[in-house]
Design a protein around this motif. Sequence first.
Motif, PDB file in Angstrom:
ATOM      1  N   THR A 137     -17.950   3.700  17.411  1.00  0.00           N
ATOM      2  CA  THR A 137     -16.814   2.782  17.370  1.00  0.00           C
ATOM      3  C   THR A 137     -15.543   3.494  16.920  1.00  0.00           C
ATOM      4  O   THR A 137     -15.592   4.442  16.158  1.00  0.00           O
ATOM      5  N   PHE A 138     -14.427   3.017  17.418  1.00  0.00           N
ATOM      6  CA  PHE A 138     -13.126   3.524  16.984  1.00  0.00           C
ATOM      7  C   PHE A 138     -12.820   3.032  15.586  1.00  0.00           C
ATOM      8  O   PHE A 138     -12.183   3.691  14.800  1.00  0.00           O
ATOM      9  N   SER A 139     -13.229   1.815  15.358  1.00  0.00           N
ATOM     10  CA  SER A 139     -12.910   1.214  14.069  1.00  0.00           C
ATOM     11  C   SER A 139     -13.970   1.715  13.099  1.00  0.00           C
ATOM     12  O   SER A 139     -14.866   2.442  13.460  1.00  0.00           O
ATOM     13  N   SER A 140     -13.879   1.305  11.883  1.00  0.00           N
ATOM     14  CA  SER A 140     -14.962   1.627  10.957  1.00  0.00           C
ATOM     15  C   SER A 140     -16.041   0.559  11.132  1.00  0.00           C
ATOM     16  O   SER A 140     -15.857  -0.436  11.840  1.00  0.00           O
ATOM     17  N   ASN A 141     -17.152   0.755  10.453  1.00  0.00           N
ATOM     18  CA  ASN A 141     -18.188  -0.277  10.480  1.00  0.00           C
ATOM     19  C   ASN A 141     -17.649  -1.581   9.871  1.00  0.00           C
ATOM     20  O   ASN A 141     -18.159  -2.658  10.177  1.00  0.00           O
ATOM     21  N   CYS A 142     -16.633  -1.453   9.022  1.00  0.00           N
ATOM     22  CA  CYS A 142     -16.017  -2.662   8.430  1.00  0.00           C
ATOM     23  C   CYS A 142     -15.450  -3.559   9.537  1.00  0.00           C
ATOM     24  O   CYS A 142     -15.547  -4.782   9.466  1.00  0.00           O
ATOM     25  N   GLY A 143     -14.834  -2.941  10.534  1.00  0.00           N
ATOM     26  CA  GLY A 143     -14.254  -3.720  11.625  1.00  0.00           C
ATOM     27  C   GLY A 143     -15.308  -4.223  12.589  1.00  0.00           C
ATOM     28  O   GLY A 143     -15.111  -5.226  13.276  1.00  0.00           O
ATOM     29  N   PRO A 149     -20.625  -6.521   3.359  1.00  0.00           N
ATOM     30  CA  PRO A 149     -20.375  -5.512   2.314  1.00  0.00           C
ATOM     31  C   PRO A 149     -20.900  -4.124   2.690  1.00  0.00           C
ATOM     32  O   PRO A 149     -21.807  -3.591   2.069  1.00  0.00           O
ATOM     33  N   LEU A 150     -20.303  -3.562   3.735  1.00  0.00           N
ATOM     34  CA  LEU A 150     -20.655  -2.209   4.183  1.00  0.00           C
ATOM     35  C   LEU A 150     -19.705  -1.210   3.508  1.00  0.00           C
ATOM     36  O   LEU A 150     -18.834  -1.606   2.723  1.00  0.00           O
ATOM     37  N   THR A 151     -19.858   0.056   3.870  1.00  0.00           N
ATOM     38  CA  THR A 151     -19.011   1.083   3.266  1.00  0.00           C
ATOM     39  C   THR A 151     -18.029   1.619   4.297  1.00  0.00           C
ATOM     40  O   THR A 151     -18.407   1.911   5.436  1.00  0.00           O
ATOM     41  N   ALA A 152     -16.778   1.755   3.881  1.00  0.00           N
ATOM     42  CA  ALA A 152     -15.744   2.312   4.767  1.00  0.00           C
ATOM     43  C   ALA A 152     -15.929   3.824   4.855  1.00  0.00           C
ATOM     44  O   ALA A 152     -16.562   4.428   3.984  1.00  0.00           O
ATOM     45  N   PRO A 153     -15.379   4.465   5.895  1.00  0.00           N
ATOM     46  CA  PRO A 153     -15.558   5.905   6.058  1.00  0.00           C
ATOM     47  C   PRO A 153     -15.125   6.718   4.830  1.00  0.00           C
ATOM     48  O   PRO A 153     -15.704   7.748   4.549  1.00  0.00           O
ATOM     49  N   ASP A 154     -14.128   6.247   4.103  1.00  0.00           N
ATOM     50  CA  ASP A 154     -13.685   7.022   2.935  1.00  0.00           C
ATOM     51  C   ASP A 154     -14.536   6.733   1.699  1.00  0.00           C
ATOM     52  O   ASP A 154     -14.224   7.167   0.595  1.00  0.00           O
ATOM     53  N   GLY A 155     -15.609   5.990   1.869  1.00  0.00           N
ATOM     54  CA  GLY A 155     -16.517   5.714   0.753  1.00  0.00           C
ATOM     55  C   GLY A 155     -16.152   4.451  -0.007  1.00  0.00           C
ATOM     56  O   GLY A 155     -16.907   3.988  -0.866  1.00  0.00           O
TER      57      GLY A 155
END
Length: 434
Positions: A137-143, A149-155
């Motif tokens: 995905t282009f977006s993060s798993n958040c999007g 309550p997942l984790t963004a790429p920057d932790g």
Amino acid sequence: MGWIVTAFKWLVRIVVALVGLTLLTNCTMLGLNYASLEVDNKPDARPEITAATLAEWEAGRDGLIETFEEVVYGPWPEGQAVELVSRRMVDEELAGGRGTLEELVLRVGSGGGARSFHVALALPDAARPVPLIISQTFSSNCGAFPGAPLTAPDGSDCADYEGIPGFVETIFGEFIALVPIDQYFDHGYGYATWQAGELIPDRQGEAQAIMNAMAGEGVTAPTSALSGWGYGFSAIIDAIETDEAINRDQIAVMGHSRHAKSAMVAAIYDRRIAAVVSHQSGFGGAASSRSDTGETVERMIEGVRPFGVLNMEGYPHWFAPAFSDYAERTEDLPVDQHQFIALVAPTPMLLGNGRRDVWSDPNSTYRMAEAADRVYELYGTDGLDQAGMQDFNPAASLSYFLRPGGHSITQRDVDAFLAFLDAAMPQGDDVPGG
Ligand code: GCU
């Protein structure tokens, strides 16, 4: 005085329009032209695929892969260690209690060059192992799973995630980030998603440095982000294929645009992959590198300077360094993308396209598919089995889909993905592992 104000307003509008146009061009979204539907009046795919038998094709397959490695994608990062670092339950009641959402952390490589990334894995409650779609995905798993309550790429925590700007969805489609998990569950699929940039950052310079650091004794480092990202798909399969909830014979990879290119790379090397959804892969994907419609080697490597004003960076890190030697002389390329498609055969593959997404060159994509059809047929499959660019046949093993509109993921695309996947990975009592 009044005319000065009016003239100034118009000047501002023109500047805004030019800047907007420039940005849209770079995002492959200019969408002012329509892809040509005529395929018979264009040059034939070159070099011609001449294999007359499957044995002949297979005898040359490794050599062809080597040539692609030398000039286009660099080596497959064979031997990079894969470790499932952690797996945790995120939501036991996903989609109103229809399934679960978990988060996996994977590590690829070892020592100082190791890279970690997060995978969001959604599985429907089911009585039997489910087919799985793994999507970049282009977006993060958040999007992809907003509110979870997942984790963004920057932790950081996805709770801090503010969502993608509305205009991004307007331009790139309602499913550019969001995963319509209900629809995938309706069709019985599990869905795993990850942001490729976590594995190899999508930034020139930084990407090359990180890939160099992945080199080591007995391990091959990728020299192109596309191969590195492709390897990420394989790493996920390594990590989940023994999960009893998943049908390991029915794992599909999916990606849009740059991620469609890397999904194709993955399918060439990792023959566990059972189906590929390659949506708007364009240049370096399923479109011809020799075509001068849309993107070209020069524009890809050097970037674009629309109107001579704005400097849009290129993407040299997506490819092996040798690829840039072919700027201005694509005719000398020893390969073209019909061979790249053919290397995926006989794995069923959907090539998604938008009529106004001329930057991704739907016309040459169709012509490449036509030329690759021969190899699908050598494997005894139906290959490309449609009367033209608009005659979508989701049940064919090489399927080409063209809808109106631009570079985006819309409901029409999701419908096409599902129709294709349902045919490529049938479920039911008669299906092995199903
Ligand atoms: C750019 C690039 C394309 C790519 C696209 C994307 O437009 O030129 O090759 O497919 O980005 O990934 O959205």
